[in-house]
Scaffold this active site. Structure first.
Site, PDB file in Angstrom:
ATOM      1  N   ASN A 237       0.825  -1.197   0.000  1.00  0.00           N
ATOM      2  CA  ASN A 237       0.000   0.000   0.000  1.00  0.00           C
ATOM      3  C   ASN A 237       0.866   1.257   0.000  1.00  0.00           C
ATOM      4  O   ASN A 237       0.967   1.957  -1.015  1.00  0.00           O
ATOM      5  CB  ASN A 237      -0.929  -0.035   1.224  1.00  0.00           C
ATOM      6  CG  ASN A 237      -1.972   1.047   1.183  1.00  0.00           C
ATOM      7  OD1 ASN A 237      -1.848   2.017   0.450  1.00  0.00           O
ATOM      8  ND2 ASN A 237      -3.014   0.891   1.963  1.00  0.00           N
ATOM      9  N   ASP A 238       1.530   1.516   1.115  1.00  0.00           N
ATOM     10  CA  ASP A 238       2.275   2.770   1.238  1.00  0.00           C
ATOM     11  C   ASP A 238       3.416   2.881   0.232  1.00  0.00           C
ATOM     12  O   ASP A 238       3.730   3.975  -0.233  1.00  0.00           O
ATOM     13  CB  ASP A 238       2.817   2.906   2.661  1.00  0.00           C
ATOM     14  CG  ASP A 238       1.688   2.844   3.681  1.00  0.00           C
ATOM     15  OD1 ASP A 238       0.659   3.503   3.439  1.00  0.00           O
ATOM     16  OD2 ASP A 238       1.828   2.143   4.685  1.00  0.00           O
ATOM     17  N   VAL A 239       4.014   1.738  -0.127  1.00  0.00           N
ATOM     18  CA  VAL A 239       5.175   1.797  -1.022  1.00  0.00           C
ATOM     19  C   VAL A 239       4.789   2.115  -2.461  1.00  0.00           C
ATOM     20  O   VAL A 239       5.656   2.282  -3.320  1.00  0.00           O
ATOM     21  CB  VAL A 239       6.009   0.493  -0.983  1.00  0.00           C
ATOM     22  CG1 VAL A 239       6.569   0.262   0.399  1.00  0.00           C
ATOM     23  CG2 VAL A 239       5.201  -0.700  -1.450  1.00  0.00           C
ATOM     24  N   VAL A 240       3.481   2.191  -2.761  1.00  0.00           N
ATOM     25  CA  VAL A 240       3.053   2.604  -4.110  1.00  0.00           C
ATOM     26  C   VAL A 240       2.156   3.835  -4.029  1.00  0.00           C
ATOM     27  O   VAL A 240       1.494   4.188  -4.993  1.00  0.00           O
ATOM     28  CB  VAL A 240       2.289   1.472  -4.843  1.00  0.00           C
ATOM     29  CG1 VAL A 240       3.228   0.335  -5.186  1.00  0.00           C
ATOM     30  CG2 VAL A 240       1.113   0.968  -4.033  1.00  0.00           C
TER      31      VAL A 240
END
Lengths: 479, 104
Positions: free
Chosen positions: A405-408
């Site tokens: 989630n956060d890494v994209v």
């Protein structure tokens, strides 16, 4: 062995004494060499064995040749007790190491951090009464070993609890101040013990008090740190255990312990800095834990999420040329790494080029995702690091985001109010199509809204990652 | 200032070792590919279990004629250290074995 071969500073020394120090030198060199080999994929396994060999050597020679201040060696009864303790520790350590699931690696490393820290803490605690009054240097290292060891111990236990989902994040603004006060009290106490002219045997109460506050500080130190920052915390605590061991090494004036400990401390610090860089945050920022606390992120038009059916997804993937899979911790939780590999072999069979894009902080510890995919036999060449895949993203037909989630999250580029603004991400939003596999519309581990979900090119595939992918595999097979 | 210089001179060997070890640690770890971060960390973790030497010395010269809390804590320290060393090296080996397997 007991033959006296010389005199140094008024003390006689024997062949055994000299051999012991020589073995420590060899052990220290093996640590350095092992660590060096560990940092290259082809030689890593050998490196680990060399380092283990160095440790074994130092243990055996200490047992056989070490002498106390009066020149007497280790009595046989003590040797048996030591062997029994080592036997029990080895049996437990070996069993746990063989059985642990790869998804639980961060928890295991935290536990080992805790045991290492505890050992240093106890050694410092027990050696303190033997220190000479007024010997500032040796009391200083004892106090430091105790403090750092205790923080590593209780902090790692909390980190373990968090990773295992047993302890929640407790983040209150006032905690920063409590921690600051605790730290000042601990330092004050430490300084008091170091400069006190009283003999250490009379100051035992103070060292226990310091132990108590240090343990509390360790708990409070890790407690407010957000889940997404776990890779940084684990690596920082790892560095602490090394430093604590080095401090204990000074107590015994043991060069193998000093060098081994500092080596790990420095290496851990570097890794910590790398992790911070991968999240575009400073270490101070992580420790104070301002992450996701504000909740005042940009209130944007959310739009609608669009779902995709399994058969549409199957068709889209089968007729693509280039697919990039972006795995996150969700993939690990669902134990979907094996079925994901089945999917990529199936697609490769159809002439599709499938690569995995790995974010440096994907998973819950540095490099965790690589281990998980290696366990599932995904070939090494198919794992691509973030910086290498990003320039190629616009040519990618489908980016499949599994449990990440956060890494994209593109907010890292365009939303200055977002806590992750400025963090390097994998540019999934540049791909021609984006399929996001997710259990539900919940926010990521860091608790931040992700606008990639509302992107026009994005289609959602809701459900447990493992069952979604296995359905996809069946769908593609039956095409 | 005088006290600082005095401290430095008294402990110069230790300070030299610290400074050089830090440098070696940084140098050895730089440019590690992300693939190896986890095994590197658990391997380094095992090395920090070198505190076990301290445990051996502590228990080795402990007075066994009377039962004491120190002895119990010392044995505990030794067991914790062993857990760290053996478990750390074993799990690192297990992980690296997986990396090797798929190289074929």
């Amino acid at each position: 062995m007991d033959k006296v071969i010389g005199i140094l500073n008024g003390m006689e020394f024997t062949i055994g004494d000299s051999l012991l120090e020589l073995s420590y030198l060899i052990a220290a060199l093996l640590f350095v060499y092992g660590l060096k080999l560990l940092s290259h994929p082809a030689t890593a396994r050998t490196g680990n064995l060399w380092a283990a060999g160095g440790m074994g050597l130092a243990m055996v020679t200490t047992l056989l040749l070490h002498k106390d201040a009066n020149g007497s060696g280790i009595p046989l009864t003590n040797v048996w007790i030591i062997l029994a303790a080592i036997g029990v520790g080895s049996a437990i350590g070996w069993m746990v190491a063989r059985r642990v699931k790869m998804t639980a690696m961060p928890q295991l490393v935290s536990i080992y951090n805790a045991t290492g820290g505890a050992a240093s803490m106890l050694v410092a605690l027990l050696e303190y009464p033997n220190a000479v009054a007024g010997d500032v240097g040796s009391i200083l290292v004892t106090v430091l070993g105790l403090f750092i060891g205790a923080v590593a111990f209780s902090g790692s236990l909390i980190a373990f609890g968090k990773l295992d989902g047993r302890v929640g994040d407790i983040m209150k603004p006032f905690m920063t101040y409590i921690n600051l006060v605790l730290l000042i009290v601990t330092l004050g106490m430490g300084v008091y013990i170091v400069i006190s002219p009283n003999p250490p045997a009379e100051m035992v109460w103070a060292i226990y008090a310091l132990l108590g506050i240090s343990l509390v500080y360790g708990v409070m130190f890790v407690m407010p740190i957000g889940g997404a920052d776990m890779p940084v915390v684990i690596s920082l605590l790892n560095s602490f255990t090394g430093i604590a061991a080095a401090m204990a090494g000074f107590i015994y004036n043991n060069q193998a312990m000093i060098l081994g400990g500092i080596l790990v401390g420095a290496a851990g610090m570097i890794l910590t800095m790398l992790m911070c860089k991968a999240m575009n945050r400073s270490l101070i920022n992580v420790i104070i834990g301002s992450f996701g606390g504000g909740g005042a992120a940009l209130d944007r038009e959310q739009g609608n999420v669009k779902e995709i059916t399994l058969s549409d997804a199957a068709v889209l993937m089968s007729y693509s040329q280039k697919i990039v899979v972006i795995p996150g911790y969700g993939l690990a939780v669902a134990q979907a790494q094996h079925i994901a590999h089945e999917l990529d072999t199936l697609l490769e069979g159809k002439g599709v080029d499938v690569k995995y894009a790995i974010h440096p902080v994907a998973g819950r510890m540095p490099g965790h995702m690589n281990v998980l995919l290696a366990e599932a036999d995904v070939p090494y060449e198919n794992l691509v690091e973030m910086d290498d895949i990003n320039p190629d993203m616009p040519n990618v037909d489908v980016a499949i985001v599994i449990g990440a989630n956060d890494v994209v999250n593109p907010a890292a580029y365009d939303d200055p109010s977002s806590p992750i603004y400025g963090m390097p991400i994998i540019d999934a939003h540049l791909a021609k199509n984006i399929i996001i596999m997710k259990r539900g519309m919940g926010k990521g581990y860091a608790g931040i809204e992700n606008f990639l979900f509302f992107n026009d090119k994005t289609r959602m595939l809701f459900g447990d990652a493992k069952s979604s992918i296995s359905k996809l595999v069946n769908e593609i097979k039956s095409m | 200032m005088e006290q600082v210089l005095q401290f430095f001179f008294e402990y110069k060997e230790a300070i030299f070792i610290i400074a050089l070890s830090i440098f070696v640690g940084i140098e050895v770890i730089s440019n590690v590919p992300a693939v190896l971060h986890t095994p590197l960390m658990s391997g380094a973790n095992a090395i920090s279990g070198v505190i076990i030497i301290g445990g051996i010395i502590l228990v080795g010269h402990a007075d066994l004629t009377s039962f004491s809390l120190s002895l119990v804590l010392g044995i505990l320290a030794l067991m914790f250290g062993t857990l760290n060393v053996v478990g750390g090296f074993a799990v690192t080996d297990r992980m690296l074995e997986m990396f090797k397997k798929k190289k074929k």
